[in-house]
Design a protein around this motif. Structure first.
Motif, PDB file in Angstrom:
ATOM      1  N   LEU A   1       0.920  -1.225   0.000  1.00 27.09           N
ATOM      2  CA  LEU A   1       0.062  -0.092   0.074  1.00 27.09           C
ATOM      3  C   LEU A   1       0.783   1.341  -0.038  1.00 27.09           C
ATOM      4  CD1 LEU A   1      -2.847  -0.975   2.569  1.00 27.09           C
ATOM      5  CD2 LEU A   1      -3.057  -0.496   0.201  1.00 27.09           C
ATOM      6  N   ALA A   2       1.864   1.264   0.600  1.00 22.36           N
ATOM      7  CA  ALA A   2       2.667   2.431   0.715  1.00 22.36           C
ATOM      8  C   ALA A   2       3.795   2.473  -0.313  1.00 22.36           C
ATOM      9  CB  ALA A   2       3.870   2.102   2.218  1.00 22.36           C
ATOM     10  N   CYS A   3       4.158   1.497  -1.121  1.00 25.60           N
ATOM     11  CA  CYS A   3       4.768   1.776  -2.396  1.00 25.60           C
ATOM     12  C   CYS A   3       3.924   2.043  -3.454  1.00 25.60           C
ATOM     13  CB  CYS A   3       5.658   0.299  -2.794  1.00 25.60           C
ATOM     14  SG  CYS A   3       6.873  -0.089  -1.469  1.00 25.60           S
ATOM     15  N   HIS A   4       2.810   1.548  -3.796  1.00 28.10           N
ATOM     16  CA  HIS A   4       2.002   1.615  -4.957  1.00 28.10           C
ATOM     17  C   HIS A   4       0.767   2.496  -4.414  1.00 28.10           C
ATOM     18  CE1 HIS A   4       4.241  -1.470  -7.184  1.00 28.10           C
ATOM     19  NE2 HIS A   4       4.103  -2.198  -6.055  1.00 28.10           N
ATOM     20  N   THR A   5       1.043   3.829  -4.216  1.00 27.70           N
ATOM     21  CA  THR A   5      -0.051   4.741  -3.829  1.00 27.70           C
ATOM     22  C   THR A   5      -0.938   5.124  -4.984  1.00 27.70           C
ATOM     23  OG1 THR A   5       1.719   6.547  -4.198  1.00 27.70           O
ATOM     24  CG2 THR A   5       1.464   5.642  -2.119  1.00 27.70           C
ATOM     25  N   GLU A   6      -0.558   4.726  -6.129  1.00 32.46           N
ATOM     26  CA  GLU A   6      -1.280   5.053  -7.211  1.00 32.46           C
ATOM     27  C   GLU A   6      -2.403   4.405  -7.526  1.00 32.46           C
ATOM     28  OE1 GLU A   6       1.698   2.246  -8.705  1.00 32.46           O
ATOM     29  OE2 GLU A   6       1.779   3.998  -7.421  1.00 32.46           O
ATOM     30  N   THR A   7      -2.319   2.911  -6.848  1.00 30.68           N
ATOM     31  CA  THR A   7      -3.599   2.122  -6.874  1.00 30.68           C
ATOM     32  C   THR A   7      -4.508   2.611  -5.903  1.00 30.68           C
ATOM     33  OG1 THR A   7      -1.829   0.402  -7.495  1.00 30.68           O
ATOM     34  CG2 THR A   7      -4.120  -0.179  -6.723  1.00 30.68           C
ATOM     35  N   LYS A   8      -5.657   2.674  -6.589  1.00 34.88           N
ATOM     36  CA  LYS A   8      -6.922   3.419  -5.744  1.00 34.88           C
ATOM     37  C   LYS A   8      -7.738   2.134  -4.978  1.00 34.88           C
ATOM     38  CE  LYS A   8      -5.915   7.312  -6.547  1.00 34.88           C
ATOM     39  NZ  LYS A   8      -5.135   8.216  -5.749  1.00 34.88           N
ATOM     40  N   ILE A   9      -8.036   2.037  -3.897  1.00 37.77           N
ATOM     41  CA  ILE A   9      -8.708   0.949  -3.157  1.00 37.77           C
ATOM     42  C   ILE A   9     -10.097   1.498  -2.500  1.00 37.77           C
ATOM     43  CG2 ILE A   9      -8.654  -0.832  -1.345  1.00 37.77           C
ATOM     44  CD1 ILE A   9      -5.785  -1.032  -1.912  1.00 37.77           C
ATOM     45  N   THR A  10     -11.257   0.866  -2.820  1.00 32.19           N
ATOM     46  CA  THR A  10     -12.348   1.510  -2.594  1.00 32.19           C
ATOM     47  C   THR A  10     -12.842   0.802  -1.088  1.00 32.19           C
ATOM     48  OG1 THR A  10     -13.780  -0.320  -3.557  1.00 32.19           O
ATOM     49  CG2 THR A  10     -13.085   1.857  -4.848  1.00 32.19           C
ATOM     50  N   PRO A  11     -13.572   1.314  -0.222  1.00 27.58           N
ATOM     51  CA  PRO A  11     -13.942   0.893   1.150  1.00 27.58           C
ATOM     52  C   PRO A  11     -14.606  -0.294   0.697  1.00 27.58           C
ATOM     53  CG  PRO A  11     -14.429   3.260   1.028  1.00 27.58           C
ATOM     54  CD  PRO A  11     -13.957   2.770  -0.037  1.00 27.58           C
ATOM     55  N   ASP A  12     -15.454  -0.658  -0.288  1.00 29.01           N
ATOM     56  CA  ASP A  12     -16.202  -1.804  -0.529  1.00 29.01           C
ATOM     57  C   ASP A  12     -15.195  -2.927  -0.656  1.00 29.01           C
ATOM     58  OD1 ASP A  12     -18.573  -0.607  -0.190  1.00 29.01           O
ATOM     59  OD2 ASP A  12     -18.782  -0.013  -2.608  1.00 29.01           O
ATOM     60  N   GLU A  13     -14.258  -2.693  -1.445  1.00 23.20           N
ATOM     61  CA  GLU A  13     -13.198  -4.006  -1.846  1.00 23.20           C
ATOM     62  C   GLU A  13     -12.444  -4.362  -0.428  1.00 23.20           C
ATOM     63  OE1 GLU A  13     -11.692  -2.835  -6.267  1.00 23.20           O
ATOM     64  OE2 GLU A  13     -10.544  -1.960  -4.372  1.00 23.20           O
ATOM     65  N   VAL A  14     -12.138  -3.471   0.590  1.00 24.77           N
ATOM     66  CA  VAL A  14     -11.464  -3.439   2.030  1.00 24.77           C
ATOM     67  C   VAL A  14     -12.491  -4.615   2.723  1.00 24.77           C
ATOM     68  CG1 VAL A  14     -10.686  -2.703   3.983  1.00 24.77           C
ATOM     69  CG2 VAL A  14     -10.282  -1.550   1.836  1.00 24.77           C
ATOM     70  N   ILE A  15     -13.838  -4.112   2.609  1.00 28.21           N
ATOM     71  CA  ILE A  15     -15.018  -4.826   3.513  1.00 28.21           C
ATOM     72  C   ILE A  15     -15.120  -6.405   2.932  1.00 28.21           C
ATOM     73  CG2 ILE A  15     -17.362  -5.002   4.105  1.00 28.21           C
ATOM     74  CD1 ILE A  15     -17.436  -1.854   3.943  1.00 28.21           C
ATOM     75  N   ASP A  16     -15.179  -6.652   1.711  1.00 27.37           N
ATOM     76  CA  ASP A  16     -15.222  -7.717   1.169  1.00 27.37           C
ATOM     77  C   ASP A  16     -14.177  -8.596   1.470  1.00 27.37           C
ATOM     78  OD1 ASP A  16     -17.491  -6.791  -0.066  1.00 27.37           O
ATOM     79  OD2 ASP A  16     -16.868  -6.375  -2.198  1.00 27.37           O
ATOM     80  N   GLU A  17     -12.810  -8.170   1.519  1.00 28.35           N
ATOM     81  CA  GLU A  17     -11.620  -8.779   1.863  1.00 28.35           C
ATOM     82  C   GLU A  17     -11.962  -9.429   3.503  1.00 28.35           C
ATOM     83  OE1 GLU A  17      -8.228 -10.776   1.289  1.00 28.35           O
ATOM     84  OE2 GLU A  17      -9.503  -9.819  -0.286  1.00 28.35           O
ATOM     85  N   LEU A  18     -12.081  -8.383   4.197  1.00 28.31           N
ATOM     86  CA  LEU A  18     -12.090  -8.743   5.587  1.00 28.31           C
ATOM     87  C   LEU A  18     -13.404  -9.695   5.714  1.00 28.31           C
ATOM     88  CD1 LEU A  18     -12.043  -5.394   7.232  1.00 28.31           C
ATOM     89  CD2 LEU A  18     -10.406  -6.834   7.074  1.00 28.31           C
ATOM     90  N   PHE A  19     -14.563  -9.972   5.015  1.00 23.95           N
ATOM     91  CA  PHE A  19     -15.547 -10.873   5.354  1.00 23.95           C
ATOM     92  C   PHE A  19     -15.169 -11.961   4.847  1.00 23.95           C
ATOM     93  CE2 PHE A  19     -18.540  -7.217   6.062  1.00 23.95           C
ATOM     94  CZ  PHE A  19     -19.100  -7.730   7.408  1.00 23.95           C
ATOM     95  N   LEU A  20     -14.191 -12.419   3.993  1.00 30.22           N
ATOM     96  CA  LEU A  20     -13.655 -13.668   3.736  1.00 30.22           C
ATOM     97  C   LEU A  20     -13.444 -14.593   5.000  1.00 30.22           C
ATOM     98  CD1 LEU A  20     -11.367 -12.970   0.405  1.00 30.22           C
ATOM     99  CD2 LEU A  20     -14.024 -13.642   0.511  1.00 30.22           C
ATOM    100  N   LYS A  21     -12.782 -13.846   5.949  1.00 28.05           N
ATOM    101  CA  LYS A  21     -12.538 -14.688   7.069  1.00 28.05           C
ATOM    102  C   LYS A  21     -13.384 -14.614   8.149  1.00 28.05           C
ATOM    103  CE  LYS A  21      -7.408 -14.808   6.059  1.00 28.05           C
ATOM    104  NZ  LYS A  21      -6.107 -14.493   6.727  1.00 28.05           N
ATOM    105  N   ASN A  22     -13.895 -15.789   9.208  1.00 27.81           N
ATOM    106  CA  ASN A  22     -14.248 -15.623  10.212  1.00 27.81           C
ATOM    107  C   ASN A  22     -13.617 -15.026  11.210  1.00 27.81           C
ATOM    108  OD1 ASN A  22     -16.426 -17.271   8.929  1.00 27.81           O
ATOM    109  ND2 ASN A  22     -15.542 -19.165   9.615  1.00 27.81           N
ATOM    110  N   ARG A  23     -14.548 -13.816  11.954  1.00 24.08           N
ATOM    111  CA  ARG A  23     -13.836 -13.157  12.951  1.00 24.08           C
ATOM    112  C   ARG A  23     -14.648 -13.117  14.180  1.00 24.08           C
ATOM    113  NH1 ARG A  23      -9.517  -9.954  10.452  1.00 24.08           N
ATOM    114  NH2 ARG A  23      -9.675  -9.889   8.422  1.00 24.08           N
ATOM    115  N   ARG A  24     -14.060 -12.921  15.238  1.00 25.18           N
ATOM    116  CA  ARG A  24     -14.924 -12.824  16.456  1.00 25.18           C
ATOM    117  C   ARG A  24     -15.555 -11.383  16.516  1.00 25.18           C
ATOM    118  NH1 ARG A  24     -10.792 -15.493  21.069  1.00 25.18           N
ATOM    119  NH2 ARG A  24     -10.648 -17.437  20.098  1.00 25.18           N
TER     120      ARG A  24
END
Length: 406
Positions: A378-401
């Motif tokens: 993330l720090a090296c490739h700042t030109e790559t844009k990541i949306t909040p929806d993509e982060v949420i989808d990635e976090l939901f892939l694993k079971n969390r407490r």
């Protein structure tokens, strides 16, 4: 890495003799500048600039400098000194240029600080800054570094190839040689700027004392010479000569690598010169597993005819790759493709090391490897844009407490 006897390139070439080692062009330029700056007047000047920065790098002393700038009638564009870049020597131009602009304010601030109780360092810096050789070296560095700064930025671009690299370096060397030939005119401009700077702060430009024997500094035997001529011979000419020789020496390897492919990019009528034919045959023999030896000569002749007919002047390998028809010139296309993949600037991986000290601090020392790799990307490739929806989808892939409340 670059060792001829025990380096990595020697180890690789012992198993693969046709492997080509290419030193990073941006690093080669940096080494040329740093080595050329080793002559005593230039080295001392850069050392004094660094000492002045360290001296004012405290709140109490820096406030004196800021007050001096704010209370002046002619406020400069910059308000503070910059540290000399430790890794990229050409980037030191910004620090040298800012120091030159704040020179009079720095002297005034040192004059105020010299009235304090512990004023020894301020008095020593004042004496060093008022030295004529320092002022000459400061302006010489600023001029010569300004020629290398745009070229340094060009060498770090993603789409640069060896052809553009050689053109850039040859352009620098030709420009510096032109300055060297007209050194009297060029240095007179520099000297007039130095004289104006010295007059503004009440400094008289004086040459060093010439003695019968002197080994620690330049001691030319000049008759009926002026102060301008003295510093042109002792500072300006040695620095620019060393600069040119270092650039030529550092980029010989790049030039020798490009010579094998140079015949493909030349626009010349048939029949081909003997040297070009020999270079092309040698190139085909090196890459014979992927290039057809028998059809390559015919393709090469037709490729030359195309360049002449369409009046094409190739400026880069990527341009040649776009023009070359893969179906009609398969062997030429393969050689150009190989040329475009040869590395020119290999400093991209160093971005991760630069970011590592900011990512993994002593407070985050227990960070695991997966998280560290993700944050580094993330720090090296700042030109790559990541949306909040993509982060949420990635976090939901694993079971969390921890339950997410949206």
């Amino acid at each position: 890495m670059a060792g001829r006897f025990k380096g990595v390139q020697t180890f690789v070439k012992s198993k693969y003799p046709n492997a080509i080692y290419v030193h990073c062009a941006a690093h080669s330029l940096n080494l040329a500048v740093s080595t050329a700056s080793g002559i005593k007047p230039i080295r001392n000047c850069l050392g004094v600039i660094e000492k002045v920065y360290n001296f004012f790098n405290t709140p109490k002393r820096n406030s004196v400098l800021l007050n001096t700038i704010e209370n002046s009638n002619n406020a400069p564009q910059v308000k503070q000194l910059k540290r000399l870049c430790a890794t990229r020597w050409i980037q030191r131009y910004d620090s040298v240029n800012d120091f030159s602009e704040l020179f009079s304010f720095v002297l005034n601030a040192l004059d105020i600080i010299s009235d304090w109780k512990e004023s020894t360092d301020a008095e020593m810096l004042q004496k060093a800054l008022k030295d004529s050789e320092f002022l000459i070296s400061l302006n010489v560095i600023k001029v010569l570094f300004s020629y290398g700064l745009p070229q340094c930025k060009q060498l770090q671009k993603v789409q640069i190839d060896l052809k553009k690299t050689i053109l850039i370096v040859e352009n620098i060397i030709a420009t510096l040689k032109c300055i060297r030939e007209n050194n009297e005119i060029e240095f007179k401009i520099i000297y007039n700027n130095v004289k104006k700077m010295a007059d503004d702060v009440g400094i008289e430009l004086l040459e060093k004392k010439i003695s019968s024997k002197q080994t620690h500094r330049a001691n030319p035997n000049l008759q009926n010479h002026s102060t301008e001529q003295y510093y042109r011979v002792t500072v300006f000419l040695p620095y620019i000569d060393y600069f040119i020789s270092q650039l030529t020496e550092r980029f010989i390897n790049h030039k020798s690598i490009f010579e094998g492919f140079d015949c493909i990019f030349k626009t010349q009528p048939l029949p081909l010169e003997i040297n070009d034919r020999e270079q092309f045959n040698k190139l085909v023999n090196i890459y014979s597993p992927v290039v057809d030896k028998f059809n390559s000569i015919a393709e090469f002749n037709m490729w030359k005819t195309k360049l002449i007919t369409d009046n094409i002047i190739l400026s880069s390998g990527l341009q040649a790759l776009e023009i070359c028809d893969k179906e009609f010139y398969p062997n030429i296309y393969m050689l150009i493709k190989i040329f475009c993949t040869l590395p020119v600037s290999t400093t991209t991986p160093e971005r991760s090391f630069s970011n590592l000290k900011r990512i993994k601090t002593y407070l985050r020392n227990s960070m695991n490897e997966t998280r560290l790799n993700g944050l580094a990307l993330l720090a090296c490739h700042t030109e790559t844009k990541i949306t909040p929806d993509e982060v949420i989808d990635e976090l939901f892939l694993k079971n969390r407490r921890l339950e997410f409340v949206l």
